[in-house]
Design a protein around this motif. Sequence first.
Motif, short mmCIF file in Angstrom:
data_model
loop_
_atom_site.label_atom_id
_atom_site.label_comp_id
_atom_site.label_asym_id
_atom_site.label_seq_id
_atom_site.Cartn_x
_atom_site.Cartn_y
_atom_site.Cartn_z
N PRO A 196 0.40 -1.59 18.26
CA PRO A 196 0.20 -2.86 17.56
C PRO A 196 0.97 -2.91 16.24
O PRO A 196 1.37 -1.89 15.70
N THR A 197 1.15 -4.12 15.75
CA THR A 197 1.87 -4.34 14.50
C THR A 197 0.91 -4.89 13.45
O THR A 197 0.36 -5.98 13.62
N PRO A 198 0.70 -4.15 12.35
CA PRO A 198 -0.18 -4.67 11.30
C PRO A 198 0.52 -5.76 10.50
O PRO A 198 1.75 -5.87 10.54
N VAL A 199 -0.26 -6.57 9.79
CA VAL A 199 0.34 -7.58 8.94
C VAL A 199 1.15 -6.89 7.85
O VAL A 199 0.83 -5.78 7.43
N PRO A 216 -5.50 2.08 1.59
CA PRO A 216 -4.23 1.97 2.31
C PRO A 216 -3.96 3.26 3.08
O PRO A 216 -4.20 4.36 2.58
N GLN A 217 -3.47 3.11 4.29
CA GLN A 217 -3.16 4.29 5.11
C GLN A 217 -1.92 5.00 4.57
O GLN A 217 -1.85 6.22 4.58
N ASP A 218 -0.96 4.24 4.09
CA ASP A 218 0.31 4.80 3.62
C ASP A 218 0.45 4.52 2.13
O ASP A 218 0.60 3.37 1.73
N LYS A 219 0.43 5.56 1.33
CA LYS A 219 0.53 5.37 -0.13
C LYS A 219 1.89 4.83 -0.54
O LYS A 219 2.02 4.22 -1.59
N LYS A 220 2.92 5.04 0.29
CA LYS A 220 4.25 4.53 -0.04
C LYS A 220 4.37 3.04 0.23
O LYS A 220 5.22 2.37 -0.32
N ASN A 221 3.52 2.51 1.10
CA ASN A 221 3.53 1.08 1.43
C ASN A 221 2.08 0.58 1.41
O ASN A 221 1.52 0.25 2.45
N PRO A 222 1.45 0.54 0.22
CA PRO A 222 0.01 0.26 0.15
C PRO A 222 -0.40 -1.18 0.43
O PRO A 222 -1.57 -1.44 0.63
N GLY A 223 0.52 -2.11 0.48
CA GLY A 223 0.13 -3.50 0.61
C GLY A 223 0.09 -4.04 2.02
O GLY A 223 -0.25 -5.19 2.24
N ASP A 224 0.41 -3.21 3.03
CA ASP A 224 0.40 -3.73 4.39
C ASP A 224 -1.01 -3.65 4.98
O ASP A 224 -1.95 -3.25 4.32
N GLY A 225 -1.14 -4.04 6.23
CA GLY A 225 -2.46 -4.14 6.87
C GLY A 225 -2.99 -2.86 7.47
O GLY A 225 -4.00 -2.86 8.15
N ARG A 226 -2.32 -1.74 7.22
CA ARG A 226 -2.81 -0.46 7.76
C ARG A 226 -3.80 0.16 6.79
O ARG A 226 -3.47 0.48 5.67
N LEU A 227 -5.04 0.30 7.26
CA LEU A 227 -6.11 0.84 6.41
C LEU A 227 -6.63 2.15 6.97
O LEU A 227 -6.66 2.36 8.18
N TRP A 267 -17.15 11.26 4.52
CA TRP A 267 -16.09 12.12 4.02
C TRP A 267 -16.19 13.49 4.67
O TRP A 267 -17.29 14.01 4.81
N PRO A 268 -15.12 14.08 5.11
CA PRO A 268 -13.71 13.75 4.97
C PRO A 268 -13.13 13.03 6.19
O PRO A 268 -11.92 12.94 6.34
N PHE A 269 -13.97 12.52 7.06
CA PHE A 269 -13.49 11.92 8.31
C PHE A 269 -13.04 10.49 8.09
O PHE A 269 -13.71 9.71 7.41
N THR A 270 -11.90 10.15 8.65
CA THR A 270 -11.35 8.80 8.51
C THR A 270 -10.97 8.24 9.87
O THR A 270 -10.77 8.98 10.83
N THR A 271 -10.89 6.92 9.93
CA THR A 271 -10.43 6.21 11.12
C THR A 271 -9.40 5.19 10.67
O THR A 271 -9.56 4.59 9.61
N LYS A 272 -8.38 5.00 11.48
CA LYS A 272 -7.37 4.00 11.15
C LYS A 272 -7.78 2.65 11.71
O LYS A 272 -8.18 2.54 12.87
N TYR A 273 -7.71 1.63 10.86
CA TYR A 273 -7.95 0.25 11.26
C TYR A 273 -6.77 -0.57 10.74
O TYR A 273 -6.38 -0.42 9.58
N TRP A 274 -6.23 -1.41 11.60
CA TRP A 274 -5.10 -2.23 11.19
C TRP A 274 -5.47 -3.70 11.26
O TRP A 274 -5.99 -4.17 12.27
N VAL A 275 -5.21 -4.42 10.17
CA VAL A 275 -5.36 -5.87 10.17
C VAL A 275 -4.15 -6.41 10.92
O VAL A 275 -3.01 -6.21 10.50
#
Length: 194
Positions: A31-34, A99-110, A116-124
């Motif tokens: 999928p493609t996040p916003v 943000p999932q990616d600290k280099k691109n914090p404004g996109d829809g990837r969360l 803690w410390p478990f995480t799940t990826k959610y994409w808008v």
Amino acid sequence: MEKRFPGTTGALLGLIAVLLIGTQAVQAQSPTPVAKLDDDQMRATWYEIARLPNKHEKTCIGDAFELIARGDKFDSLDWVDTCKTKTAYINVRNITAKPQDKKNPGDGRLKVITFWPFTTKYWVLALGPNYDWFLIGTPNHKGLWIYSKSPSLPLEVLSQIEAQATAEGYSVAKLILTPQTQPPANTPPALLAP
């Protein structure tokens, strides 16, 4: 004397080919996040309109909504996830999204932290024209939710959102519509303040 099993080499090569083709098919359906997600617009009360079945909400029967507020760090959002259950109790989960990616914090990837410390990826995956609804899913296509700032969406809008989900590779055939019978209590202004 060397023992050979007939067809073993062919079966092994066939299995490898199936795995390679399957991996390429999954990558093609990624999928493609916003591209841009406005945290200020996301801070609100959101009604769950529909979802794919999932273990966290298996007891939910309705009145599911999210309260999204600014987190304790500048790049985080706090989510309070609630729903009415079959036993008439309210199920509540507190989660933090970053943000999932600290280099691109404004996109829809969360990256969502539930424990803690478990995480799940959610994409808008899609947003309404005025942030009046959003479509969010897991990149592995197992989780999908439709949220709105109002307790319901017109059927034509819901159909458009489902078409967008299908285009992103999600199966909408198992979507569960979430009944909304009681509006949530007003969100305290302090939670939404910048």
